[in-house]
Design a protein around this motif. Structure first.
Motif, PDB file in Angstrom:
ATOM      1  N   ALA A  20       0.767  -1.251   0.007  1.00  0.00           N
ATOM      2  CA  ALA A  20      -0.031   0.019   0.003  1.00  0.00           C
ATOM      3  C   ALA A  20       0.818   1.176  -0.027  1.00  0.00           C
ATOM      4  O   ALA A  20       0.644   2.144  -0.888  1.00  0.00           O
ATOM      5  N   ALA A  24       1.206   4.152  -2.894  1.00  0.00           N
ATOM      6  CA  ALA A  24       0.932   5.732  -2.440  1.00  0.00           C
ATOM      7  C   ALA A  24       2.221   6.457  -2.509  1.00  0.00           C
ATOM      8  O   ALA A  24       2.227   7.765  -2.639  1.00  0.00           O
ATOM      9  N   ASP A 137      -4.581  -2.939  -1.472  1.00  0.00           N
ATOM     10  CA  ASP A 137      -5.827  -2.363  -1.086  1.00  0.00           C
ATOM     11  C   ASP A 137      -6.515  -2.731   0.246  1.00  0.00           C
ATOM     12  O   ASP A 137      -7.524  -2.623   0.338  1.00  0.00           O
ATOM     13  N   GLN A 140      -7.943  -0.091   2.421  1.00  0.00           N
ATOM     14  CA  GLN A 140      -8.686   1.003   2.008  1.00  0.00           C
ATOM     15  C   GLN A 140     -10.004   1.029   2.627  1.00  0.00           C
ATOM     16  O   GLN A 140     -10.917  -0.237   2.627  1.00  0.00           O
ATOM     17  N   GLY A 141     -10.372   2.122   3.204  1.00  0.00           N
ATOM     18  CA  GLY A 141     -11.598   2.357   4.068  1.00  0.00           C
ATOM     19  C   GLY A 141     -11.583   1.544   5.415  1.00  0.00           C
ATOM     20  O   GLY A 141     -12.680   1.544   5.857  1.00  0.00           O
ATOM     21  N   ARG A 142     -10.652   0.897   5.556  1.00  0.00           N
ATOM     22  CA  ARG A 142     -10.657   0.064   6.843  1.00  0.00           C
ATOM     23  C   ARG A 142     -10.225   0.802   8.260  1.00  0.00           C
ATOM     24  O   ARG A 142      -9.435   1.922   8.210  1.00  0.00           O
ATOM     25  N   GLU A 165      -2.889   6.529   7.076  1.00  0.00           N
ATOM     26  CA  GLU A 165      -3.893   7.159   6.311  1.00  0.00           C
ATOM     27  C   GLU A 165      -3.442   6.950   4.788  1.00  0.00           C
ATOM     28  O   GLU A 165      -3.870   7.051   3.806  1.00  0.00           O
ATOM     29  N   GLY A 168      -4.491   4.113   3.281  1.00  0.00           N
ATOM     30  CA  GLY A 168      -5.909   4.283   2.623  1.00  0.00           C
ATOM     31  C   GLY A 168      -6.692   4.011   4.037  1.00  0.00           C
ATOM     32  O   GLY A 168      -7.969   3.797   3.739  1.00  0.00           O
ATOM     33  N   GLU A 170      -8.760   4.699   7.838  1.00  0.00           N
ATOM     34  CA  GLU A 170      -9.232   5.530   8.813  1.00  0.00           C
ATOM     35  C   GLU A 170      -8.797   5.375  10.175  1.00  0.00           C
ATOM     36  O   GLU A 170      -8.897   4.159  10.527  1.00  0.00           O
ATOM     37  N   GLN A 290     -19.164   1.558   3.385  1.00  0.00           N
ATOM     38  CA  GLN A 290     -17.531   1.522   3.251  1.00  0.00           C
ATOM     39  C   GLN A 290     -17.359   0.957   1.963  1.00  0.00           C
ATOM     40  O   GLN A 290     -16.287   1.482   1.441  1.00  0.00           O
TER      41      GLN A 290
END
Length: 291
Positions: A20, A24, A137, A140-142, A165, A168, A170, A290
């Motif tokens: 990840a 990024a 990923d 992502q959103g986790r 962050e 990806g 939270e 989510q």
């Protein structure tokens, strides 16, 4: 951006974080350490890490950030080796599913460097393990929970937050005590139930016939019984008190269910099932948002 990152333990979680951050562009160099040379070589070949080290002290020397992605039972030993080799401003964090025991180990091993230790736990993963199961990923959103102690350096916490962050995730804050109590119910207890159900079935003389008739419900409930037994043994022991409290409550609730069935109390059964169904429906909506 992290100039030099070391991930100790290039498995599914550690490998996914490396992937990840690479996507990024957040880490200039990623060094991996692990006890399996074959796994490390595979991680390099897959492009998950830039280089591998078989010496832990060499791996963490001159790095800006160290992520400990090892079983909670190994944390004390690893932290004891890592501490003396760290640069003064290096930040250390972990991904352990239990925080109280890890914090105690870090406080004992790191001494004055403990202020640069940021306890963390990503609420992500699958029942698979190893670097080949890693996914760029995955986070992502986790949610990732950080549990800094009162003496934890605020800049170190900010650095770890920024890293997650960038991957990806939270990031939220939670005390170690609350984390271990909540995770005992939301994560550790479900794994125990899945393991026990599978073990109960396999001990039946006609277990082959039972499994041949297993439909979607059985597969859904027992999927996580495919997780690493050693890792979950360690979690049980590390979070013993909170998990025992959750197990005892569930045991009492199962007893109430058995009593209702024995007495033919359809009203109790329907009310309980309806309350559970409504709660699960609300959770489904959250998952849909989510996704």
């Amino acid at each position: 951006m992290i100039n030099k990152l070391c991930i100790v333990g290039i498995g599914m979680i550690g490998g996914s974080l490396a992937r990840a951050l690479r996507v990024a562009g957040y880490a200039h160099e990623i060094v991996g350490y692990g006890r399996s040379v074959g796994n490390l070589q595979q991680a390099v070949e897959l492009g998950v890490i830039d280089r591998a080290e078989v010496s832990l002290t060499d791996a963490v020397r001159h790095v800006d950030m160290v992520v400990l992605a090892v079983p909670v039972s190994c944390m004390a030993e690893i932290l004891g080796e890592v501490g003396p080799a760290l640069a003064d401003q290096a930040v250390v964090t972990d991904v352990g599913s239990v925080k109280g025991s890890v914090i105690a180990a870090a406080r004992g091993a790191l001494g004055k460097r403990f202020a640069r230790f940021v306890p963390g736990h990503p609420l992500a993963g699958t029942e698979q393990s190893g670097v080949t199961a890693s996914q760029a990923d995955l986070f992502q959103g986790r949610r990732v929970i950080l549990s800094p102690e009162p003496e934890t350096d605020a800049a170190a916490t900010a650095s770890v937050r920024a890293m997650w962050e960038a991957a990806g995730a939270e990031v939220t804050m939670c005390s170690a005590v609350d984390h271990d109590r909540i995770l005992a119910v939301s994560s550790h207890l479900p794994h125990m139930l899945a393991y026990c159900l599978m073990d109960m079935v396999v001990r039946h003389d006609d277990h082959r016939e039972i499994l041949e008739c297993a439909a979607g419900g059985f597969r859904d409930v027992t999927r996580i019984a495919g997780s690493d037994p050693v890792m979950w043994r360690d979690i049980c022991l590390a979070n013993r008190d909170a998990l025992l409290a959750a197990l005892r409550q569930y045991h009492d609730d199962l007893g109430a269910l058995a009593t209702a069935i024995e007495k033919g109390d359809g009203k109790w059964l329907c009310e309980t099932f309806t309350r559970a169904r409504h709660t699960r429906a609300a959770l489904n909506k959250k998952f849909d948002v989510q996704a």
